[in-house]
Design a protein around this motif. Structure first.
Motif, PDB file in Angstrom:
ATOM      1  N   GLY A   1      -3.528 -15.445  -5.420  1.00  0.00           N
ATOM      2  CA  GLY A   1      -3.159 -16.672  -6.357  1.00  0.00           C
ATOM      3  C   GLY A   1      -3.291 -17.947  -5.233  1.00  0.00           C
ATOM      4  N   LEU A   2      -3.093 -17.849  -3.922  1.00  0.00           N
ATOM      5  CA  LEU A   2      -3.078 -18.905  -3.187  1.00  0.00           C
ATOM      6  C   LEU A   2      -4.575 -19.053  -2.735  1.00  0.00           C
ATOM      7  CD1 LEU A   2      -0.216 -18.127  -0.582  1.00  0.00           C
ATOM      8  CD2 LEU A   2      -0.326 -20.259  -2.022  1.00  0.00           C
ATOM      9  N   VAL A   3      -5.438 -18.138  -2.538  1.00  0.00           N
ATOM     10  CA  VAL A   3      -6.764 -18.177  -2.286  1.00  0.00           C
ATOM     11  C   VAL A   3      -7.454 -18.785  -3.574  1.00  0.00           C
ATOM     12  CG1 VAL A   3      -9.016 -16.919  -2.061  1.00  0.00           C
ATOM     13  CG2 VAL A   3      -6.878 -16.560  -0.623  1.00  0.00           C
ATOM     14  N   LEU A   4      -7.074 -18.407  -4.920  1.00  0.00           N
ATOM     15  CA  LEU A   4      -7.919 -18.940  -5.883  1.00  0.00           C
ATOM     16  C   LEU A   4      -7.509 -20.226  -6.053  1.00  0.00           C
ATOM     17  CD1 LEU A   4      -7.082 -15.882  -8.349  1.00  0.00           C
ATOM     18  CD2 LEU A   4      -9.276 -16.594  -7.838  1.00  0.00           C
ATOM     19  N   ALA A   5      -6.161 -20.866  -5.896  1.00  0.00           N
ATOM     20  CA  ALA A   5      -5.953 -22.062  -5.924  1.00  0.00           C
ATOM     21  C   ALA A   5      -6.791 -23.025  -4.943  1.00  0.00           C
ATOM     22  CB  ALA A   5      -4.425 -22.510  -5.910  1.00  0.00           C
ATOM     23  N   GLN A   6      -7.135 -22.583  -3.711  1.00  0.00           N
ATOM     24  CA  GLN A   6      -7.966 -23.256  -2.859  1.00  0.00           C
ATOM     25  C   GLN A   6      -9.266 -23.370  -3.294  1.00  0.00           C
ATOM     26  OE1 GLN A   6      -7.306 -21.641   1.354  1.00  0.00           O
ATOM     27  NE2 GLN A   6      -5.338 -20.633   0.498  1.00  0.00           N
ATOM     28  N   VAL A   7      -9.898 -22.263  -3.786  1.00  0.00           N
ATOM     29  CA  VAL A   7     -11.471 -22.321  -4.019  1.00  0.00           C
ATOM     30  C   VAL A   7     -11.677 -23.187  -5.149  1.00  0.00           C
ATOM     31  CG1 VAL A   7     -11.945 -20.190  -2.833  1.00  0.00           C
ATOM     32  CG2 VAL A   7     -11.338 -19.940  -5.380  1.00  0.00           C
TER      33      VAL A   7
ATOM     34  N   GLU B   1      -3.495  -7.969  12.057  1.00  0.00           N
ATOM     35  CA  GLU B   1      -2.701  -7.138  11.986  1.00  0.00           C
ATOM     36  C   GLU B   1      -1.439  -7.548  11.097  1.00  0.00           C
ATOM     37  OE1 GLU B   1      -1.327  -5.321  15.543  1.00  0.00           O
ATOM     38  OE2 GLU B   1      -2.978  -4.154  15.751  1.00  0.00           O
ATOM     39  N   GLU B   2      -1.843  -8.131   9.971  1.00  0.00           N
ATOM     40  CA  GLU B   2      -1.159  -8.664   8.973  1.00  0.00           C
ATOM     41  C   GLU B   2      -1.607  -8.824   7.516  1.00  0.00           C
ATOM     42  OE1 GLU B   2       0.146 -13.019   8.850  1.00  0.00           O
ATOM     43  OE2 GLU B   2      -1.554 -13.441  10.463  1.00  0.00           O
ATOM     44  N   PRO B   3      -0.920  -8.616   6.538  1.00  0.00           N
ATOM     45  CA  PRO B   3      -1.638  -8.531   5.313  1.00  0.00           C
ATOM     46  C   PRO B   3      -2.278  -9.949   4.815  1.00  0.00           C
ATOM     47  CG  PRO B   3       0.779  -8.778   4.873  1.00  0.00           C
ATOM     48  CD  PRO B   3       0.453  -8.623   6.348  1.00  0.00           C
ATOM     49  N   ALA B   4      -3.666  -9.870   4.389  1.00  0.00           N
ATOM     50  CA  ALA B   4      -4.211 -11.296   4.355  1.00  0.00           C
ATOM     51  C   ALA B   4      -5.615 -10.953   3.825  1.00  0.00           C
ATOM     52  CB  ALA B   4      -4.352 -11.928   5.764  1.00  0.00           C
ATOM     53  N   LEU B   5      -6.064 -12.022   3.050  1.00  0.00           N
ATOM     54  CA  LEU B   5      -7.530 -11.833   2.536  1.00  0.00           C
ATOM     55  C   LEU B   5      -8.013 -13.090   2.831  1.00  0.00           C
ATOM     56  CD1 LEU B   5      -7.782 -13.402  -0.565  1.00  0.00           C
ATOM     57  CD2 LEU B   5      -6.466 -11.572  -1.069  1.00  0.00           C
ATOM     58  N   SER B   6      -9.266 -13.167   2.891  1.00  0.00           N
ATOM     59  CA  SER B   6     -10.403 -14.467   3.185  1.00  0.00           C
ATOM     60  C   SER B   6     -11.685 -14.137   2.124  1.00  0.00           C
ATOM     61  CB  SER B   6     -10.980 -14.310   4.535  1.00  0.00           C
ATOM     62  OG  SER B   6     -11.508 -15.629   4.924  1.00  0.00           O
ATOM     63  N   LEU B   7     -11.970 -15.418   1.437  1.00  0.00           N
ATOM     64  CA  LEU B   7     -12.894 -15.245   0.678  1.00  0.00           C
ATOM     65  C   LEU B   7     -13.905 -16.548   0.680  1.00  0.00           C
ATOM     66  CD1 LEU B   7     -13.880 -14.364  -2.194  1.00  0.00           C
ATOM     67  CD2 LEU B   7     -12.167 -15.862  -3.357  1.00  0.00           C
ATOM     68  N   MET B   8     -15.129 -16.490   0.586  1.00  0.00           N
ATOM     69  CA  MET B   8     -16.043 -17.355   0.636  1.00  0.00           C
ATOM     70  C   MET B   8     -16.966 -17.212  -0.867  1.00  0.00           C
ATOM     71  SD  MET B   8     -18.425 -19.219   3.348  1.00  0.00           S
ATOM     72  CE  MET B   8     -19.602 -17.688   3.486  1.00  0.00           C
TER      73      MET B   8
ATOM     74  N   ALA C   1      -9.898 -25.715  -6.394  1.00  0.00           N
ATOM     75  CA  ALA C   1      -9.674 -27.189  -5.913  1.00  0.00           C
ATOM     76  C   ALA C   1     -11.017 -27.493  -5.270  1.00  0.00           C
ATOM     77  CB  ALA C   1      -8.391 -27.383  -5.096  1.00  0.00           C
ATOM     78  N   GLN C   2     -11.514 -26.962  -4.504  1.00  0.00           N
ATOM     79  CA  GLN C   2     -12.800 -27.108  -3.894  1.00  0.00           C
ATOM     80  C   GLN C   2     -14.152 -27.081  -4.775  1.00  0.00           C
ATOM     81  OE1 GLN C   2     -13.299 -24.894  -0.093  1.00  0.00           O
ATOM     82  NE2 GLN C   2     -11.120 -24.592   0.126  1.00  0.00           N
ATOM     83  N   MET C   3     -14.079 -26.199  -5.856  1.00  0.00           N
ATOM     84  CA  MET C   3     -15.010 -26.307  -6.736  1.00  0.00           C
ATOM     85  C   MET C   3     -15.024 -27.366  -7.429  1.00  0.00           C
ATOM     86  SD  MET C   3     -14.930 -22.183  -7.762  1.00  0.00           S
ATOM     87  CE  MET C   3     -16.080 -22.154  -9.079  1.00  0.00           C
ATOM     88  N   ALA C   4     -14.023 -28.179  -7.722  1.00  0.00           N
ATOM     89  CA  ALA C   4     -13.999 -29.571  -8.561  1.00  0.00           C
ATOM     90  C   ALA C   4     -14.474 -30.629  -7.543  1.00  0.00           C
ATOM     91  CB  ALA C   4     -12.588 -29.687  -8.936  1.00  0.00           C
ATOM     92  N   LEU C   5     -14.683 -30.605  -6.235  1.00  0.00           N
ATOM     93  CA  LEU C   5     -15.125 -31.644  -5.604  1.00  0.00           C
ATOM     94  C   LEU C   5     -16.702 -31.673  -5.543  1.00  0.00           C
ATOM     95  CD1 LEU C   5     -12.993 -30.801  -2.242  1.00  0.00           C
ATOM     96  CD2 LEU C   5     -12.349 -32.498  -4.105  1.00  0.00           C
ATOM     97  N   PRO C   6     -17.084 -33.086  -5.289  1.00  0.00           N
ATOM     98  CA  PRO C   6     -18.554 -33.342  -5.663  1.00  0.00           C
ATOM     99  C   PRO C   6     -19.596 -32.446  -4.823  1.00  0.00           C
ATOM    100  CG  PRO C   6     -17.575 -35.302  -4.922  1.00  0.00           C
ATOM    101  CD  PRO C   6     -16.477 -34.301  -5.210  1.00  0.00           C
TER     102      PRO C   6
END
Length: 424
Positions: free
Chosen positions: A19-25, A87-94, A27-32
């Motif tokens: 959910g945090l990752v989706l909010a970030q991407v 060594e912690e639960p995380a995900l990274s998306l581009m 928000a960026q997709m709305a930038l020109p």
């Protein structure tokens, strides 16, 4: 080419991180100046989430229906711009906005077909691989041979459990992915890119030579018998200043030492005393006092060059800064526009993503042996990249071996950037 949206997060529950990752991407997709219609998702998760990989992929695919293709894998750590999650639960998306006719996703279920069959000319490729795959070096070499440039970049999955890979091909490009669900284990997967996708890639070494460069003059498989015409074990003992008469300190010194191998005429030990990009670091796995030999974790051939090396954080930092500087220099045109000059001249605090830098996004694959405290502090390795390149979109993971060109490296970092035309 616009900037690629990125997002990264850590949370014990993958749903919250997603959910945090989706909010970030979003928000960026709305930038020109960011991509608003991405086609390819590069997804990396830590091994804490490996058992939920299918649920994560299904969720992100449903929330981002415009993204038709997915690729990625699992690592003990994942990275983003200026951050690493080790060594912690995380995900990274581009999310990459690339023409659909300029890339293809492949996997063991849907391998890459020949150019004659598909009509697609592979230029370069991002490759994820299972480290226990049989004949992996041969498969990497074969894959490199199927591209025009022979250049691969990527890494081997890492983790304490199941080593999964993501591979989903959309728009009818590749058959067979739908039934498989897009989550695989074993073999190779990744994305091949056409000539229209411009990339710059560099390898950074994480070790420092502790001996002169030698020539392998006799060997037997993975056993070094002679270096420069002398027994290999004698050369090792002399270079490391140890003696078998004092076995305990000798063993400790050898355990902390590795070998750097390179072919004759390649980028081996440089005049500056640093390792070149073609050097492959391999472990010493045994000594043979009877044959006066040294066994290493790779096959060797007469004529190859070899140096004894050790991990060195200071050398790794300096070499990472070097490759970042090379990438910046290659991207900066001789005649800069005002926008470009302002973008590349800003200090780190003012280094927000800017298309004038001509970096749409970056993929960084680093060795698990470099992650965490090796650079002195959590996230220090990624801070070096950010300081040198600015706040560019970046995704990646910490691998069990790094892939560049047609080789599998160790203790290295592979930094690859997607480039765009200069901004007027």
């Amino acid at each position: 080419m616009k900037l690629f949206p990125t997002g990264h997060a850590t949370h014990p529950q993958w749903q919250m991180a997603a959910g945090l990752v989706l909010a970030q991407v979003r928000a960026q997709m709305a930038l020109p100046d960011h991509a608003s219609a991405p086609t390819l998702g590069l997804l990396y998760i830590t091994d804490h989430y490996a058992s939920e990989a299918q649920h994560i992929l299904d969720h992100l695919s449903a929330e981002l229906p415009e993204v038709t293709d997915w690729s990625g894998t699992v690592g003990i750590g994942v990275c983003a711009n200026n951050a690493e999650y080790f060594e912690e639960p995380a995900l990274s998306l581009m999310l990459c906005e690339l023409p659909s006719d300029q890339f293809r996703v492949f996997s063991g279920v849907a391998p890459l077909g020949s150019a004659e069959m598909t009509g697609f000319e592979a230029h370069t490729a991002l490759v994820h691989a299972d480290p226990v795959t049989h004949d992996l070096p041969d498969l990497i070499g074969e894959m490199a041979g199927r591209t025009d440039t022979g250049y691969l970049f990527g890494g081997l999955s890492s983790g304490r459990g199941e080593l999964i890979q993501f591979a989903v091909g959309g728009n009818g490009n590749i058959r067979g992915h739908g039934a498989a669900g897009g989550v695989f284990s074993g073999g190779l997967s990744g994305v091949v890119f056409g000539e229209g996708v411009r990339l710059i890639s560099r390898v950074t070494q994480g070790c420092q030579p502790v001996s002169p460069q030698h020539v392998v003059s006799a060997c037997d498989g993975n056993l070094l018998l002679e270096l420069d015409g002398e027994p290999a074990l004698d050369v090792l003992l002399r270079d490391l200043d140890i003696s078998l008469d004092r076995p305990q300190p000798a063993i400790e010194t050898v355990r902390a030492t590795m070998v750097g191998l390179s072919d004759a005429g390649s980028d081996g030990l440089r005049r500056t005393g640093d390792l070149g990009a073609d050097v492959l670091v391999r472990h010493i796995i045994g000594l043979d006092p009877t044959r006066r030999g040294v066994a290493i974790a790779d096959m060797v051939e007469p004529g190859m060059h070899l140096s004894f090396v050790r991990r060195n954080a200071q050398a790794a930092r300096a070499d990472l800064m070097r490759i970042c500087a090379e990438i910046r220099e290659e991207l900066e045109p001789e005649e800069q526009t005002l926008a470009t000059a302002r973008a590349v001249a800003g200090c780190e605090a003012e280094s927000a993503p800017h298309p004038a830098r001509r970096i749409a996004g970056a993929v960084y694959v680093s060795c698990v042996g470099r992650g965490g405290p090796h650079f002195g502090a959590p996230g220090a390795e990624l801070q070096v990249v950010r300081h040198a390149l600015g706040d560019v979109p970046l995704v990646g993971f910490f691998a069990n071996g790094e892939i560049a060109r047609n080789h599998v490296y160790g203790y290295t970092g592979v930094l690859t950037v997607f480039t765009s035309e200069p901004v007027a």
